[in-house]
Design an enzyme around this catalytic site. Structure first.
Site, PDB file in Angstrom:
ATOM      1  N   ASP A  35      -7.390   5.295  -4.552  1.00  0.00           N
ATOM      2  CA  ASP A  35      -6.728   6.148  -3.577  1.00  0.00           C
ATOM      3  C   ASP A  35      -7.679   7.304  -3.291  1.00  0.00           C
ATOM      4  O   ASP A  35      -8.091   8.008  -4.209  1.00  0.00           O
ATOM      5  CB  ASP A  35      -5.428   6.673  -4.206  1.00  0.00           C
ATOM      6  CG  ASP A  35      -4.384   7.021  -3.176  1.00  0.00           C
ATOM      7  OD1 ASP A  35      -4.751   7.647  -2.172  1.00  0.00           O
ATOM      8  OD2 ASP A  35      -3.207   6.678  -3.387  1.00  0.00           O
ATOM      9  N   ASP A  91      -5.610   8.461   1.975  1.00  0.00           N
ATOM     10  CA  ASP A  91      -4.380   9.239   2.078  1.00  0.00           C
ATOM     11  C   ASP A  91      -4.296   9.945   3.436  1.00  0.00           C
ATOM     12  O   ASP A  91      -5.286  10.522   3.901  1.00  0.00           O
ATOM     13  CB  ASP A  91      -4.390  10.279   0.942  1.00  0.00           C
ATOM     14  CG  ASP A  91      -3.055  10.974   0.768  1.00  0.00           C
ATOM     15  OD1 ASP A  91      -2.066  10.289   0.456  1.00  0.00           O
ATOM     16  OD2 ASP A  91      -2.998  12.214   0.950  1.00  0.00           O
ATOM     17  N   GLU A 138      -3.644   5.196   5.306  1.00  0.00           N
ATOM     18  CA  GLU A 138      -2.218   5.524   5.258  1.00  0.00           C
ATOM     19  C   GLU A 138      -1.880   6.269   6.542  1.00  0.00           C
ATOM     20  O   GLU A 138      -2.383   7.365   6.787  1.00  0.00           O
ATOM     21  CB  GLU A 138      -1.882   6.416   4.057  1.00  0.00           C
ATOM     22  CG  GLU A 138      -0.369   6.589   3.935  1.00  0.00           C
ATOM     23  CD  GLU A 138       0.078   7.902   3.321  1.00  0.00           C
ATOM     24  OE1 GLU A 138       1.239   7.990   2.900  1.00  0.00           O
ATOM     25  OE2 GLU A 138      -0.703   8.866   3.279  1.00  0.00           O
ATOM     26  N   HIS A 144       5.426   4.548  -3.245  1.00  0.00           N
ATOM     27  CA  HIS A 144       5.885   5.634  -4.119  1.00  0.00           C
ATOM     28  C   HIS A 144       6.490   6.805  -3.355  1.00  0.00           C
ATOM     29  O   HIS A 144       6.934   7.769  -3.973  1.00  0.00           O
ATOM     30  CB  HIS A 144       4.710   6.106  -4.988  1.00  0.00           C
ATOM     31  CG  HIS A 144       3.610   6.720  -4.155  1.00  0.00           C
ATOM     32  ND1 HIS A 144       2.766   5.967  -3.370  1.00  0.00           N
ATOM     33  CD2 HIS A 144       3.251   8.003  -3.963  1.00  0.00           C
ATOM     34  CE1 HIS A 144       1.934   6.774  -2.733  1.00  0.00           C
ATOM     35  NE2 HIS A 144       2.198   8.009  -3.079  1.00  0.00           N
ATOM     36  N   ASP A 145       6.455   6.751  -2.030  1.00  0.00           N
ATOM     37  CA  ASP A 145       7.026   7.840  -1.227  1.00  0.00           C
ATOM     38  C   ASP A 145       8.377   7.483  -0.614  1.00  0.00           C
ATOM     39  O   ASP A 145       9.031   8.363  -0.040  1.00  0.00           O
ATOM     40  CB  ASP A 145       6.064   8.208  -0.080  1.00  0.00           C
ATOM     41  CG  ASP A 145       4.768   8.811  -0.578  1.00  0.00           C
ATOM     42  OD1 ASP A 145       4.792   9.506  -1.612  1.00  0.00           O
ATOM     43  OD2 ASP A 145       3.722   8.581   0.066  1.00  0.00           O
TER      44      ASP A 145
HETATM   45  C1  NOJ Z   1       0.776  10.633   0.916  1.00  0.00           C
HETATM   46  C2  NOJ Z   1       1.004  10.274  -0.508  1.00  0.00           C
HETATM   47  O1  NOJ Z   1       1.402   8.929  -0.592  1.00  0.00           O
HETATM   48  C3  NOJ Z   1       2.047  11.225  -1.025  1.00  0.00           C
HETATM   49  O2  NOJ Z   1       2.528  10.848  -2.273  1.00  0.00           O
HETATM   50  C4  NOJ Z   1       1.443  12.610  -1.029  1.00  0.00           C
HETATM   51  O3  NOJ Z   1       2.426  13.549  -1.426  1.00  0.00           O
HETATM   52  C5  NOJ Z   1       0.927  12.983   0.345  1.00  0.00           C
HETATM   53  N1  NOJ Z   1       0.187  11.934   0.962  1.00  0.00           N
HETATM   54  C6  NOJ Z   1       0.025  14.182   0.272  1.00  0.00           C
HETATM   55  O4  NOJ Z   1      -1.199  13.821  -0.302  1.00  0.00           O
END
Ligand code: NOJ
Length: 530
Positions: free
Chosen positions: A99, A201, A265, A326-327
């Site tokens: 990541d 990210d 992402e 995970h989000d």
């Molecule tokens: C996306 C990540 O998946 C998330 O977990 C994170 O809080 C934010 N980007 C900020 O880096």
């Protein structure tokens, strides 16, 4: 010899390292823990693992606040642990995707410490500093994804700095070429260690409007929604210049042999998303497509999404699908346990590279977190808006002991009631389990190139049933999904003339199918030619 890059026929598995496997009893997962589970990953049958950030970090956002891009946080282990893990995964034919978090650093990163020390600092321009707006407030109306204004005032130097996420995550200034050079060198450091690629990210946030214009207000914002819904991020994200960065990152990866994979992402509609492949297919290989996570769970809506995506996909670009990460809330909580099985069939039979979130193969649900155990700053900053991400980040239950084989200590987040029956151990023993289904799907996908690389056509959409065909070199496989709990009798215009190779109900396997199919409620089947 096939010229297909490895990642087109692959399934990617996302590991949230804090919650995968703890090896030292501190209640937080680590790299040595992942190594212990390397055989599980091989047994499951995934081709690559993407591991969420493991770099040194104050952990304000659990690793997405990086203080050193070329190190390993002691919480996760050492660089030697990392090297062992890469080697152990490679021995098993699994690639490791890191990541990469380029949009922002930790406020504790030496770069930011230097930048904030003085307005004259040579590093000042590595971040985004602005004078206060009229009246002394923030320079503009941009909103943090983590709640509140995206600007924090720095007393010492009298300016605000910008952070698209937490105030502990100041955004880097990617218009500054020295920032780019430093970050590309960080990529090279890991590429030389043999990583299979990167998940980048928040790629779409990396460049912001040069004039820092206000974002327009969002007319559909409803009080009580998270703060970031207040504006439409027209100027704060998805700027045209971002594509140049994707292109440059891609070029860095291409300095190395072995088709290293670049994933972005990007939370955008399919129409905006596809620009990230690059004008000449020189951007990211796979811009994450998250849209299935919000599509209403109805055949017509899913089909419309698939068709819209396929229609805008530029020639030669490869699709990709995601059902959880995970989000986001666990898929089994969004759709229910029974439909989570159907969803797994869909994810692993759509055309494109799928990414599977750890624990979804066990059908894990969101775990209710008592307020005193809540850890995610997004949830703590925006109480009552459902933004807390702890429920989907709970530890993987491996066995039926009190701490689930995850740790010998106290797990950093609760395991949740009933984790025993959800455990890998329990599900391995049950041929009808979600784990057994997922593994069978991965196995079939590996054996049938129609499922991984084949073309895709709609077959029928009737009420609650979605059916499609995957074709590779004349071999046609049919996927039929009942998105409802009520049994369905489906009639096809042409005879499928095949047999069920896989069903969410293993008892159905090997049944013959002609021009009709009796589908149980919540059943999905894959039919192969007779
Ligand atoms: C996306 C990540 O998946 C998330 O977990 C994170 O809080 C934010 N980007 C900020 O880096």
């Amino acid at each position: 010899m096939s010229t297909t890059p490895w990642w087109q026929a692959s399934v990617i598995y996302e590991i949230y390292p804090r919650s995968f496997q703890d090896s030292d009893g501190d209640g937080v997962g680590d790299l040595a823990g992942i190594l212990e589970r390397a055989d599980y990953l091989a047994w499951l049958g995934v081709d690559a693992v993407w591991i969420c950030p493991i770099y040194p970090s104050p952990m304000a956002d659990f690793g997405y606040d990086v203080a050193d891009y070329t190190g390993v946080d002691p919480l996760f282990g050492t660089m030697a642990d990392f090297d062992h893990l890469v080697a152990a995964l490679h021995e098993r034919g699994i690639r490791l995707i890191l990541d990469f978090v380029p949009n922002h650093t930790s406020e504790k990163h030496p770069w930011f410490q230097e930048a904030r020390a003085s307005g004259e600092s040579p590093r000042r321009d590595w971040y985004l500093w602005r004078d206060p707006g009229p009246g002394g407030g923030p320079p503009n109306n941009w909103v943090s994804q983590a709640g509140g204004s995206a600007w924090t005032f720095d007393e010492a130097t009298g300016q605000y700095y910008y952070h698209a996420f937490l105030k502990e995550q100041p955004d880097l200034n990617w218009r500054n070429p020295t920032v780019r050079r430093a970050m590309y060198d960080a990529l090279r450091f890991w590429l030389a260690k043999g990583v299979g690629g990167f998940r980048v990210d928040v790629l779409w946030h990396m460049i912001k409007d040069a004039g820092f214009r206000d974002d327009p207000l969002n007319p559909s914002y409803v009080e009580g929604e998270p703060d970031f819904r207040r504006v439409r991020p027209v100027h704060s994200a998805d700027q045209p210049e971002v594509h140049e960065i994707a292109r440059e990152m891609r070029a860095v990866l291409e300095e190395y042999p072995g088709e290293r994979l670049l994933i972005g992402e990007i939370y955008l509609s399919v129409e905006r998303l596809v620009a990230y492949y690059g004008a000449d297919r020189d951007g990211v290989h796979l811009p994450f497509n998250f849209n299935l996570m919000w599509a209403p769970w109805r055949p017509a809506a899913i089909l419309a999404l698939i068709e819209a995506y396929e229609a805008v996909l530029p020639a030669g670009c490869w699709p990709t699908w995601v059902l959880g990460n995970h989000d986001q809330a666990r898929v089994a909580s969004r759709l229910g346990r029974a439909q989570a099985r159907v969803a797994m069939v869909l994810l692993l039979t759509l055309r494109g590279t799928p990414t599977l979130y750890n624990g979804d193969e066990l059908g894990l649900e969101n775990v209710p977190i008592p307020p005193e155990r809540a850890r995610d700053p997004f949830g703590l900053n925006m109480p009552g808006t459902g933004q807390g991400r702890d429920p989907q980040r709970t530890p993987i239950p491996w066995d039926q002991t009190a701490t689930a084989g995850f740790t010998t200590g106290e797990p950093w987040l609760p395991l949740g009631d009933g984790h025993e029956s959800r455990s890998v151990e329990a599900q391995k023993a049950d041929p009808e389990s979600m784990l057994a289904l997922t593994r069978a799907l991965l196995d079939l996908r590996r054996r049938e190139r129609a499922l991984s690389l084949g073309d895709w056509h709609t077959l029928a959409v009737a009420g609650d049933v979605l059916a499609f065909v995957r074709i590779f070199e004349q071999r046609r496989l049919f996927v039929v999904l009942n998105l409802d709990a009520v049994p369905k009798n489906v009639r096809f215009e042409e005879s499928l003339s095949g047999r069920i190779e896989l069903s969410t109900d293993p008892k159905r396997t090997h049944d013959h199918v002609g021009d009709r199919l009796e589908l149980d409620g919540d059943e999905a089947v894959i039919i192969v030619p007779r």
